[in-house]
Write a protein that holds these residues in place. Structure first.
Motif, PDB file in Angstrom:
ATOM      1  N   GLY A   1      -4.382   4.971   7.418  1.00 22.39           N
ATOM      2  CA  GLY A   1      -5.458   4.053   6.743  1.00 22.39           C
ATOM      3  C   GLY A   1      -4.884   2.950   6.000  1.00 22.39           C
ATOM      4  O   GLY A   1      -5.699   1.821   5.848  1.00 22.39           O
ATOM      5  N   ASP A   2      -4.034   2.917   5.420  1.00 18.41           N
ATOM      6  CA  ASP A   2      -3.179   1.825   4.558  1.00 18.41           C
ATOM      7  C   ASP A   2      -2.832   0.691   5.863  1.00 18.41           C
ATOM      8  O   ASP A   2      -3.000  -0.441   5.298  1.00 18.41           O
ATOM      9  CB  ASP A   2      -2.103   2.234   4.043  1.00 18.41           C
ATOM     10  CG  ASP A   2      -2.251   2.905   2.589  1.00 18.41           C
ATOM     11  OD1 ASP A   2      -3.375   3.038   2.253  1.00 18.41           O
ATOM     12  OD2 ASP A   2      -1.287   3.411   2.025  1.00 18.41           O
TER      13      ASP A   2
ATOM     14  N   PRO B   1      -7.097  11.438   0.198  1.00 20.31           N
ATOM     15  CA  PRO B   1      -7.252  10.013  -0.607  1.00 20.31           C
ATOM     16  C   PRO B   1      -7.357  10.159  -1.989  1.00 20.31           C
ATOM     17  O   PRO B   1      -8.382  10.539  -2.625  1.00 20.31           O
ATOM     18  CB  PRO B   1      -8.530   9.544   0.207  1.00 20.31           C
ATOM     19  CG  PRO B   1      -9.245  10.778   0.419  1.00 20.31           C
ATOM     20  CD  PRO B   1      -8.273  11.982   0.591  1.00 20.31           C
ATOM     21  N   VAL B   2      -6.268   9.868  -2.749  1.00 17.70           N
ATOM     22  CA  VAL B   2      -6.178   9.804  -4.208  1.00 17.70           C
ATOM     23  C   VAL B   2      -6.016   8.542  -4.714  1.00 17.70           C
ATOM     24  O   VAL B   2      -6.702   7.854  -5.579  1.00 17.70           O
ATOM     25  CB  VAL B   2      -5.264  10.917  -4.640  1.00 17.70           C
ATOM     26  CG1 VAL B   2      -5.319  10.530  -6.141  1.00 17.70           C
ATOM     27  CG2 VAL B   2      -5.525  12.161  -4.262  1.00 17.70           C
ATOM     28  N   ILE B   3      -5.169   7.481  -4.135  1.00 14.48           N
ATOM     29  CA  ILE B   3      -4.692   6.335  -4.642  1.00 14.48           C
ATOM     30  C   ILE B   3      -5.891   5.453  -4.581  1.00 14.48           C
ATOM     31  O   ILE B   3      -6.337   4.503  -5.514  1.00 14.48           O
ATOM     32  CB  ILE B   3      -3.563   5.712  -3.933  1.00 14.48           C
ATOM     33  CG1 ILE B   3      -2.341   6.637  -4.053  1.00 14.48           C
ATOM     34  CG2 ILE B   3      -3.133   4.371  -4.369  1.00 14.48           C
ATOM     35  CD1 ILE B   3      -1.948   6.865  -5.466  1.00 14.48           C
ATOM     36  N   ARG B   4      -6.556   5.226  -3.362  1.00 13.39           N
ATOM     37  CA  ARG B   4      -7.598   4.301  -3.074  1.00 13.39           C
ATOM     38  C   ARG B   4      -8.921   4.500  -3.828  1.00 13.39           C
ATOM     39  O   ARG B   4      -9.348   3.609  -4.775  1.00 13.39           O
ATOM     40  CB  ARG B   4      -8.108   4.553  -1.511  1.00 13.39           C
ATOM     41  CG  ARG B   4      -8.925   3.106  -1.245  1.00 13.39           C
ATOM     42  CD  ARG B   4      -9.069   2.821   0.198  1.00 13.39           C
ATOM     43  NE  ARG B   4      -7.616   2.362   0.745  1.00 13.39           N
ATOM     44  CZ  ARG B   4      -6.840   2.910   1.511  1.00 13.39           C
ATOM     45  NH1 ARG B   4      -7.312   4.277   1.998  1.00 13.39           N
ATOM     46  NH2 ARG B   4      -5.810   2.558   2.070  1.00 13.39           N
TER      47      ARG B   4
ATOM     48  N   TYR C   1       0.840  -1.330  -0.085  1.00 10.00           N
ATOM     49  CA  TYR C   1       0.029  -0.120   0.006  1.00 10.00           C
ATOM     50  C   TYR C   1       0.909   1.155  -0.066  1.00 10.00           C
ATOM     51  O   TYR C   1       1.708   1.314   0.889  1.00 10.00           O
ATOM     52  CB  TYR C   1      -0.949   0.083   1.126  1.00 10.00           C
ATOM     53  CG  TYR C   1      -2.209  -0.791   1.360  1.00 10.00           C
ATOM     54  CD1 TYR C   1      -3.100  -0.789   0.574  1.00 10.00           C
ATOM     55  CD2 TYR C   1      -2.122  -1.972   1.957  1.00 10.00           C
ATOM     56  CE1 TYR C   1      -4.265  -1.357   0.485  1.00 10.00           C
ATOM     57  CE2 TYR C   1      -3.348  -2.866   1.998  1.00 10.00           C
ATOM     58  CZ  TYR C   1      -4.173  -2.569   1.173  1.00 10.00           C
ATOM     59  OH  TYR C   1      -5.288  -3.292   1.112  1.00 10.00           O
ATOM     60  N   PHE C   2       0.524   2.321  -0.766  1.00  7.53           N
ATOM     61  CA  PHE C   2       1.186   3.446  -0.610  1.00  7.53           C
ATOM     62  C   PHE C   2       0.436   4.761  -1.187  1.00  7.53           C
ATOM     63  O   PHE C   2       0.757   5.691  -1.531  1.00  7.53           O
ATOM     64  CB  PHE C   2       2.165   3.226  -2.166  1.00  7.53           C
ATOM     65  CG  PHE C   2       1.624   2.912  -3.171  1.00  7.53           C
ATOM     66  CD1 PHE C   2       1.348   3.814  -4.265  1.00  7.53           C
ATOM     67  CD2 PHE C   2       1.588   1.330  -3.442  1.00  7.53           C
ATOM     68  CE1 PHE C   2       0.719   3.345  -5.370  1.00  7.53           C
ATOM     69  CE2 PHE C   2       1.161   1.158  -4.777  1.00  7.53           C
ATOM     70  CZ  PHE C   2       0.724   1.831  -5.628  1.00  7.53           C
ATOM     71  N   GLU C   3      -0.732   4.818  -0.085  1.00  4.99           N
ATOM     72  CA  GLU C   3      -1.631   6.224  -0.462  1.00  4.99           C
ATOM     73  C   GLU C   3      -0.883   7.315  -0.003  1.00  4.99           C
ATOM     74  O   GLU C   3      -1.047   8.435  -0.684  1.00  4.99           O
ATOM     75  CB  GLU C   3      -2.888   5.870   0.538  1.00  4.99           C
ATOM     76  CG  GLU C   3      -4.027   7.208   0.520  1.00  4.99           C
ATOM     77  CD  GLU C   3      -4.478   7.272  -0.616  1.00  4.99           C
ATOM     78  OE1 GLU C   3      -4.318   8.078  -1.468  1.00  4.99           O
ATOM     79  OE2 GLU C   3      -5.225   6.114  -1.225  1.00  4.99           O
ATOM     80  N   ALA C   4      -0.041   7.050   0.957  1.00  3.88           N
ATOM     81  CA  ALA C   4       0.693   8.208   1.499  1.00  3.88           C
ATOM     82  C   ALA C   4       1.687   8.840   0.560  1.00  3.88           C
ATOM     83  O   ALA C   4       2.525   9.940   0.748  1.00  3.88           O
ATOM     84  CB  ALA C   4       1.157   8.285   2.883  1.00  3.88           C
ATOM     85  N   ALA C   5       2.200   8.110  -0.523  1.00  5.44           N
ATOM     86  CA  ALA C   5       3.188   8.660  -1.376  1.00  5.44           C
ATOM     87  C   ALA C   5       2.886   9.786  -2.306  1.00  5.44           C
ATOM     88  O   ALA C   5       3.433  10.406  -2.838  1.00  5.44           O
ATOM     89  CB  ALA C   5       3.528   7.048  -2.304  1.00  5.44           C
TER      90      ALA C   5
END
Length: 441
Positions: A319-320, A139-142, A129-133
């Motif tokens: 979150g991840d 929240p964009v990746i999810r 998981y890498f939402e924070a990247a």
């Protein structure tokens, strides 16, 4: 899973602004997190470059032996928030290969090694998981990987670097020049001592690569992203932008384009651009980030918030972490890499965009027609022209400034036009060339 009371063992790599906030939230929200996951989280160890007992955490959790920490049998999930690409890449690969799920905030690493890491996660049947990247707490990746999984994303564009957005916002609101706005950003802690990664667009390019890869099911690396920095944007450019009903933002743009032969391609690019004031990104100011996603069925969606900082980024990491821990408890897995489309990368020369060209010229008859002729020769249509006289320190006329705004043209055609203009004897200087985004006229 570690079997100490069915706890989910967590190793945290890095104890900087983000890592310390991750550890704090795990400790302070332990009961709530356990209820959401179905099992308690337990920090087994914290990897640091230098063990220092005055770190605000129990000393026995600290270790500088990253390899040993990620290999421990009682560690189920590794949270990597240390950067840079190395030694993070080595540590994450080791964790994945040993069956540990991984949560990372490392944009630089994901922009160059996402495929390698995704393959390792797939082989070990664990999560990556890498939402924070990208864009901190936003929240964009999810949404791209899950909420829009049944839709076709056609464009992702946004402000993904808080430092540059703060600088440009200050230039717009106060009339300051670039150097002064950069100094203010540094004094407030928004800009690093060496701001190159931000102001030259490297940070935004890494994030653009990640967004394009996910949105268009194609592996895109930071080397595939066309990049221009914003250090040459001037106070005069902002004055011209205001006259045109625009502001200037450093944008990361990823889109699916179709060429004249029907070939679909992926474009990923970062550059400063004029943005009409009515566009939603124009009102994103200060150190905030925003990403606009356009999909065929969903239409336009906008995600806005704090794109950096210890606590906001830690929120995305947690979150991840909760998702990865739930999967450990329930036996499921998160989304895997989707690269089936394998679309080619479009060179910047093919990309159609509107342009703003600001130049100093001789103040004599025929200059405007000579300038217009160079645009016409390359089929670059002019939408608007502004001309004003210039005076020297003694109040004497010393030339004129011409601002040209074009209709859509390819980057190749515009580049040829600018080169030809620079060769004209009536053109003294090409002050700036910026793109105009957010309009298709």
């Amino acid at each position: 899973m570690s079997d100490a009371k069915n706890e989910i063992g967590v190793a945290v790599l890095g104890l900087g602004n983000v890592g310390s906030q991750v550890v704090r939230i795990i400790e302070e929200s332990a009961s709530d997190l356990a209820a959401r996951i179905g099992a308690p989280l337990k920090v087994r160890g914290i990897g640091v470059r230098r063990v220092d007992t005055d770190r605000g955490v129990p000393a026995d959790l600290l270790t500088d032996n990253i390899e040993e920490l990620v290999s421990r049998d009682d560690v189920d999930i590794v949270v990597e928030v240390m950067g840079p690409v190395e030694p993070a890449r080595k540590a994450i690969l080791a964790a994945l290969e040993q069956g540990k799920s991984v949560v990372t905030a490392n944009k630089a690493l994901m922009a160059v090694s996402a495929g390698e890491l995704a393959a390792a996660a797939e082989s070990a049947h664990v999560d990556l998981y890498f939402e924070a990247a990208v864009a901190g707490a936003i929240p964009v990746i999810r949404p791209l990987t899950q909420s829009l999984a049944g839709d076709t994303v056609v464009r992702v564009a946004g402000i993904v670097n808080g430092t540059t957005n703060y600088i440009l916002s200050e230039m717009d609101s106060t009339g300051a020049d670039y150097a002064s706005a950069l100094a203010d950003a540094g004094a407030l802690g928004y800009a690093e001592a060496d701001p190159t990664a931000d102001v030259e667009g490297f940070d935004a390019a890494a994030k653009a690569a990640i967004l394009a890869s996910i949105a268009f099911h194609t592996r895109v690396t930071s080397d595939d992203v066309y990049r221009e920095g914003m250090t040459k944007v001037s106070a005069a450019d902002f004055a011209s932008a205001r006259a045109l009903g625009c502001t200037i933002k450093l944008l990361a743009i990823c889109e699916r384009i179709t060429d004249n032969e029907g070939q679909e391609r992926v474009s990923a690019r970062v550059y400063p651009a004029l943005v009409p004031l009515e566009h939603p990104l124009a009102s994103v100011n200060g150190a905030f980030n925003a990403v606009v996603v356009e999909a065929e069925a969903a239409g336009r969606l906008m995600f806005y918030g704090q794109g950096a900082g210890g606590a906001p980024t830690a929120s995305a990491v947690l979150g991840d972490l909760v998702m990865a821990a739930r999967n450990r408890v329930q036996g499921g897995r998160g989304p895997r890499e989707s690269k089936y489309a394998k679309l080619p990368i479009a060179p910047i020369g093919l990309i159609p965009t509107r342009y703003y060209v600001n130049m100093n010229v001789a103040d004599r008859p025929g200059v405007l027609s000579a300038v217009a002729a160079e645009f016409s020769k390359r089929e670059v249509s002019i939408a608007e022209v502004r001309q004003e006289g210039m005076v020297d320190e003694g109040g004497q006329r010393c030339g004129a400034r011409i601002v040209v705004v074009t209709h859509q043209a390819t980057d190749a055609a515009l580049s040829e036009t600018v080169a030809a203009l620079a060769d004209l004897d009536v053109v003294q200087d090409i002050n700036s060339v910026l793109r105009l985004e957010g309009t298709t006229e």
